[in-house]
Design a protein around this motif. Structure first.
Motif, PDB file in Angstrom:
ATOM      1  N   GLU A  23     -47.260 -30.728  39.147  1.00 32.65           N
ATOM      2  CA  GLU A  23     -47.943 -30.046  38.049  1.00 32.65           C
ATOM      3  C   GLU A  23     -47.590 -30.629  36.684  1.00 32.65           C
ATOM      4  O   GLU A  23     -48.463 -30.784  35.816  1.00 32.65           O
ATOM      5  N   THR A  24     -46.322 -30.961  36.473  1.00 28.49           N
ATOM      6  CA  THR A  24     -45.878 -31.347  35.130  1.00 28.49           C
ATOM      7  C   THR A  24     -45.969 -32.841  34.844  1.00 28.49           C
ATOM      8  O   THR A  24     -46.107 -33.236  33.674  1.00 28.49           O
ATOM      9  N   GLN A  25     -45.893 -33.687  35.888  1.00 29.31           N
ATOM     10  CA  GLN A  25     -45.879 -35.123  35.638  1.00 29.31           C
ATOM     11  C   GLN A  25     -47.025 -35.880  36.308  1.00 29.31           C
ATOM     12  O   GLN A  25     -47.663 -36.726  35.677  1.00 29.31           O
ATOM     13  N   ILE A  26     -47.303 -35.575  37.570  1.00 30.30           N
ATOM     14  CA  ILE A  26     -48.321 -36.361  38.270  1.00 30.30           C
ATOM     15  C   ILE A  26     -49.729 -35.998  37.803  1.00 30.30           C
ATOM     16  O   ILE A  26     -50.553 -36.886  37.544  1.00 30.30           O
ATOM     17  N   ILE A  27     -50.025 -34.728  37.668  1.00 28.18           N
ATOM     18  CA  ILE A  27     -51.379 -34.324  37.275  1.00 28.18           C
ATOM     19  C   ILE A  27     -51.767 -34.854  35.896  1.00 28.18           C
ATOM     20  O   ILE A  27     -52.887 -35.361  35.720  1.00 28.18           O
ATOM     21  N   PRO A  28     -50.899 -34.789  34.868  1.00 26.20           N
ATOM     22  CA  PRO A  28     -51.290 -35.387  33.579  1.00 26.20           C
ATOM     23  C   PRO A  28     -51.597 -36.882  33.679  1.00 26.20           C
ATOM     24  O   PRO A  28     -52.558 -37.362  33.068  1.00 26.20           O
ATOM     25  N   LEU A  29     -50.804 -37.626  34.469  1.00 20.90           N
ATOM     26  CA  LEU A  29     -51.097 -39.043  34.677  1.00 20.90           C
ATOM     27  C   LEU A  29     -52.426 -39.220  35.414  1.00 20.90           C
ATOM     28  O   LEU A  29     -53.215 -40.117  35.106  1.00 20.90           O
ATOM     29  N   THR A  30     -52.659 -38.365  36.388  1.00 21.48           N
ATOM     30  CA  THR A  30     -53.892 -38.455  37.175  1.00 21.48           C
ATOM     31  C   THR A  30     -55.116 -38.222  36.305  1.00 21.48           C
ATOM     32  O   THR A  30     -56.137 -38.897  36.447  1.00 21.48           O
ATOM     33  N   ALA A  31     -55.021 -37.265  35.395  1.00 23.41           N
ATOM     34  CA  ALA A  31     -56.155 -36.972  34.517  1.00 23.41           C
ATOM     35  C   ALA A  31     -56.548 -38.199  33.705  1.00 23.41           C
ATOM     36  O   ALA A  31     -57.740 -38.494  33.538  1.00 23.41           O
ATOM     37  N   ARG A  32     -55.558 -38.944  33.227  1.00 25.68           N
ATOM     38  CA  ARG A  32     -55.862 -40.150  32.461  1.00 25.68           C
ATOM     39  C   ARG A  32     -56.473 -41.213  33.372  1.00 25.68           C
ATOM     40  O   ARG A  32     -57.408 -41.921  32.989  1.00 25.68           O
ATOM     41  N   GLY A  33     -55.941 -41.345  34.603  1.00 25.57           N
ATOM     42  CA  GLY A  33     -56.476 -42.340  35.521  1.00 25.57           C
ATOM     43  C   GLY A  33     -57.898 -42.040  35.939  1.00 25.57           C
ATOM     44  O   GLY A  33     -58.747 -42.942  35.991  1.00 25.57           O
ATOM     45  N   VAL A  34     -58.186 -40.779  36.245  1.00 23.49           N
ATOM     46  CA  VAL A  34     -59.530 -40.385  36.658  1.00 23.49           C
ATOM     47  C   VAL A  34     -60.545 -40.687  35.561  1.00 23.49           C
ATOM     48  O   VAL A  34     -61.676 -41.105  35.836  1.00 23.49           O
ATOM     49  N   SER A  35     -60.152 -40.523  34.319  1.00 22.16           N
ATOM     50  CA  SER A  35     -61.068 -40.768  33.213  1.00 22.16           C
ATOM     51  C   SER A  35     -61.462 -42.237  33.094  1.00 22.16           C
ATOM     52  O   SER A  35     -62.454 -42.569  32.444  1.00 22.16           O
ATOM     53  N   THR A  36     -60.691 -43.137  33.742  1.00 17.75           N
ATOM     54  CA  THR A  36     -61.014 -44.562  33.699  1.00 17.75           C
ATOM     55  C   THR A  36     -61.569 -45.070  35.027  1.00 17.75           C
ATOM     56  O   THR A  36     -61.712 -46.275  35.217  1.00 17.75           O
ATOM     57  N   GLY A  37     -61.862 -44.170  35.962  1.00 22.65           N
ATOM     58  CA  GLY A  37     -62.496 -44.567  37.206  1.00 22.65           C
ATOM     59  C   GLY A  37     -61.591 -44.639  38.418  1.00 22.65           C
ATOM     60  O   GLY A  37     -62.038 -45.049  39.497  1.00 22.65           O
ATOM     61  N   SER A  38     -60.324 -44.260  38.275  1.00 28.72           N
ATOM     62  CA  SER A  38     -59.402 -44.299  39.409  1.00 28.72           C
ATOM     63  C   SER A  38     -59.460 -42.993  40.195  1.00 28.72           C
ATOM     64  O   SER A  38     -59.778 -41.939  39.648  1.00 28.72           O
TER      65      SER A  38
END
Length: 229
Positions: A23-38
């Protein structure tokens, strides 16, 4: 020979650590990655003794189709400089993988299972199953690749028997892999088990918006090097 790695900490401790980390570390990173197509797959490597996260990473398929969350995490673990010595941790050496826990938000695909194995991690946990990736996120390729590439039909084996066969050995000579749901079932008290089931579902629910954003990006043609989206 089959690995008999037992959980390195009580199930409730592992559940609390891994869900909080998600919740605190992986999801924030994931949100940025998803926004670029990952894709929305992430991973972390933790110290087995302290449960301190050593490396946290997510999918980077915009850069390379091989940089799944788990592979990206392993790469960062080995390419980053060893930790700086401190009074509480005098060693400046990178921990050996046998002294670490590997966590994947989604059950690792065939590529990532191989990476985890070659790197030497022997205690593996995941939040979402293959079926979740297929049914909740419309990403069926983990199952399809294991079925089509690796699952060889035995002589005379029918479709029904083939379909019942596990896609891979979750307990083998190299590692033991458990879902967080399995960890819950190792807790003795039913009321506590129910509490952790609810917490798992709450954290899983945080991925709904990320999944919608990823699917929207696919429809809009967001650039990615991945062939299978």
């Amino acid at each position: 020979m089959v690995a008999t790695t037992t959980p390195s900490h009580p199930p409730s401790t592992l559940l609390s650590t891994l869900l909080t980390l998600t919740e605190t570390q992986i999801i924030p990173l994931t949100a940025r990655g998803v926004s670029t197509g990952s894709k929305l797959f992430g991973a972390a490597i933790l110290s087995r003794s302290s449960l301190h996260p050593l490396t946290v990473a997510t999918n980077d398929e915009r850069t390379s189709p091989l940089l799944h969350g788990e592979i990206n995490c392993i790469q960062q673990f080995f390419l980053s400089p060893p930790s700086t010595p401190s009074p509480s941790s005098p060693s400046s050496q990178r921990p050996q993988t046998k002294d670490c826990i590997f966590f994947a938000t989604h059950e690792p695909c065939s590529l990532c299972l191989s990476g985890i194995t070659w790197a030497g991690f022997n205690e593996v946990y995941y939040l979402f199953t293959y079926e979740d990736s297929r049914d909740l996120f419309s990403i069926p390729y983990d199952i399809e690749i294991l079925q089509e590439v690796f699952r060889v039909r035995a002589e005379g084996e029918g479709d029904e028997a083939l379909g019942r066969r596990a896609l891979y050995n979750r307990r083998n000579k190299f590692f033991t892999a458990r879902s967080l749901g399995e960890l819950v079932e190792e807790i003795g008290d039913e009321a506590e088990r129910e509490r952790w089931r609810a917490e798992i579902e709450r954290v899983k629910g945080l991925y709904s918006g990320l999944s919608e954003r990823y699917q929207e990006g696919k429809r809009e043609g967001v650039e990615s090097s991945s062939v299978w989206k």
